[in-house]
Design an enzyme around this catalytic site. Sequence first.
Site, PDB file in Angstrom:
ATOM      1  N   LYS A  72       0.804  -1.050   0.035  1.00 49.56           N
ATOM      2  CA  LYS A  72      -0.122  -0.161  -0.096  1.00 49.56           C
ATOM      3  C   LYS A  72       0.920   1.025  -0.034  1.00 49.56           C
ATOM      4  CE  LYS A  72      -2.261  -0.982   3.879  1.00 49.56           C
ATOM      5  NZ  LYS A  72      -1.574  -2.254   4.248  1.00 49.56           N
ATOM      6  N   ARG A  76      -9.432   0.845   9.201  1.00 51.36           N
ATOM      7  CA  ARG A  76      -8.954  -0.614   9.532  1.00 51.36           C
ATOM      8  C   ARG A  76     -10.103  -1.313  10.315  1.00 51.36           C
ATOM      9  NH1 ARG A  76      -3.223   0.477   9.040  1.00 51.36           N
ATOM     10  NH2 ARG A  76      -2.051  -1.521   9.431  1.00 51.36           N
ATOM     11  N   ARG A 134      11.863  -5.280   4.192  1.00 49.25           N
ATOM     12  CA  ARG A 134      11.605  -3.883   3.825  1.00 49.25           C
ATOM     13  C   ARG A 134      12.231  -3.056   4.614  1.00 49.25           C
ATOM     14  NH1 ARG A 134       5.244  -3.005   4.715  1.00 49.25           N
ATOM     15  NH2 ARG A 134       5.318  -2.959   6.985  1.00 49.25           N
ATOM     16  N   ARG A 162      11.236  -0.755  10.305  1.00 49.86           N
ATOM     17  CA  ARG A 162      10.470  -0.569  11.419  1.00 49.86           C
ATOM     18  C   ARG A 162      10.327  -1.371  12.525  1.00 49.86           C
ATOM     19  NH1 ARG A 162       4.712  -0.096   8.454  1.00 49.86           N
ATOM     20  NH2 ARG A 162       3.996  -1.261  10.303  1.00 49.86           N
ATOM     21  N   ARG A 184      -0.099  -8.888  13.435  1.00 49.21           N
ATOM     22  CA  ARG A 184      -0.753  -7.739  12.382  1.00 49.21           C
ATOM     23  C   ARG A 184      -1.575  -8.499  11.460  1.00 49.21           C
ATOM     24  NH1 ARG A 184       4.533  -5.034  11.083  1.00 49.21           N
ATOM     25  NH2 ARG A 184       3.417  -3.936   9.424  1.00 49.21           N
TER      26      ARG A 184
HETATM   27  P1  AMP Z   1       0.972   0.492   9.039  1.00 47.88           P
HETATM   28  O1  AMP Z   1       1.955   1.331   9.036  1.00 47.88           O
HETATM   29  O2  AMP Z   1      -0.552   0.784   8.365  1.00 47.88           O
HETATM   30  O3  AMP Z   1       1.291  -1.010   9.042  1.00 47.88           O
HETATM   31  O4  AMP Z   1       0.563   0.638  10.692  1.00 47.88           O
HETATM   32  C1  AMP Z   1       1.317   0.269  11.805  1.00 47.88           C
HETATM   33  C2  AMP Z   1       0.649   0.120  13.167  1.00 47.88           C
HETATM   34  O5  AMP Z   1      -0.132   1.532  13.267  1.00 47.88           O
HETATM   35  C3  AMP Z   1      -0.632  -0.962  13.002  1.00 47.88           C
HETATM   36  O6  AMP Z   1      -0.078  -2.092  13.435  1.00 47.88           O
HETATM   37  C4  AMP Z   1      -1.444  -0.190  14.233  1.00 47.88           C
HETATM   38  O7  AMP Z   1      -1.016  -0.507  15.262  1.00 47.88           O
HETATM   39  C5  AMP Z   1      -1.234   1.113  13.956  1.00 47.88           C
HETATM   40  N1  AMP Z   1      -2.390   1.867  13.059  1.00 47.88           N
HETATM   41  C6  AMP Z   1      -2.328   2.280  11.854  1.00 47.88           C
HETATM   42  N2  AMP Z   1      -3.181   2.679  11.161  1.00 47.88           N
HETATM   43  C7  AMP Z   1      -4.115   2.482  11.958  1.00 47.88           C
HETATM   44  C8  AMP Z   1      -5.635   2.431  12.202  1.00 47.88           C
HETATM   45  N3  AMP Z   1      -6.271   2.799  11.052  1.00 47.88           N
HETATM   46  N4  AMP Z   1      -6.207   2.136  13.128  1.00 47.88           N
HETATM   47  C9  AMP Z   1      -5.827   1.441  14.375  1.00 47.88           C
HETATM   48  N5  AMP Z   1      -4.402   1.135  14.316  1.00 47.88           N
HETATM   49  C10 AMP Z   1      -3.528   1.801  13.318  1.00 47.88           C
END
Ligand code: AMP
Length: 215
Positions: free
Chosen positions: A13, A88, A127, A161, A172
């Site tokens: 994404k 989400r 990554r 990360r 996740r």
């Molecule tokens: P991402 O970078 O999108 O993989 O997000 C990393 C982490 O941020 C996720 O595992 C969640 O802990 C938190 N996170 C990101 N976006 C959301 C969302 N829309 N709702 C809840 N937690 C989020």
Amino acid sequence: MIVILFGPPGAGKGTQAQRIEKAHGLVQLSTGDMLRAAVAAKTHYGQKAQEKMAAGQLVSDDIVIGIIADRIKEDDCKNGFILDGFPRNVAQAKALDEMLNEEGVHLSAVVQMEVDDEALVDRISGRYTCATCNEGYHDTNLKPKVDGVCDNCGGTEFKRRADDNAETVAKRLDEYYAQTAPVLPYYAEKGILQRVDGMAAIDDVTAQINAVLAA
Ligand code: AMP
């Protein structure tokens, strides 16, 4: 144009959002990036979010909905934006509808990136990003043209990360299937859900998304 890029962690994404952003003059809104910035800056939200993120769990709806509601009111979002990592869960999807209604705008498309689970773990564990401009790379699939130098900004510092480790990735993925995938029927019923093959080569995926956005 307002677009949601939808898919499990590691689907690509962020990579695709960066490409579409450049091509269509949209702004990428990644809740994950915003939360990581809040954690790094030790803001009130960041401190509340940190533990959940480290455990691979979703951060509370109040926090992410508040962040997005404020962000989409900013001037640079007037030409449209790409949501990457939001919504989400169904509560977030409904909150997004309300926000967009208030702004008098609507979703153009929800693009679901379909990727096999086995590929996700490999993609996530390899990554990394440029520490200066956040351009995304991968140990085997997407290396910089010159080793150790960012193609985009020439930076030489890179970062990984904290939550891109095997244990947190498994959590996740569980969260994705339990909470996030149920959002798909919500958008399918509205007739705006489009699927692309996220297993294709990066350029092919971009072409598929561009075709959806041009339709
Ligand atoms: P991402 O970078 O999108 O993989 O997000 C990393 C982490 O941020 C996720 O595992 C969640 O802990 C938190 N996170 C990101 N976006 C959301 C969302 N829309 N709702 C809840 N937690 C989020």
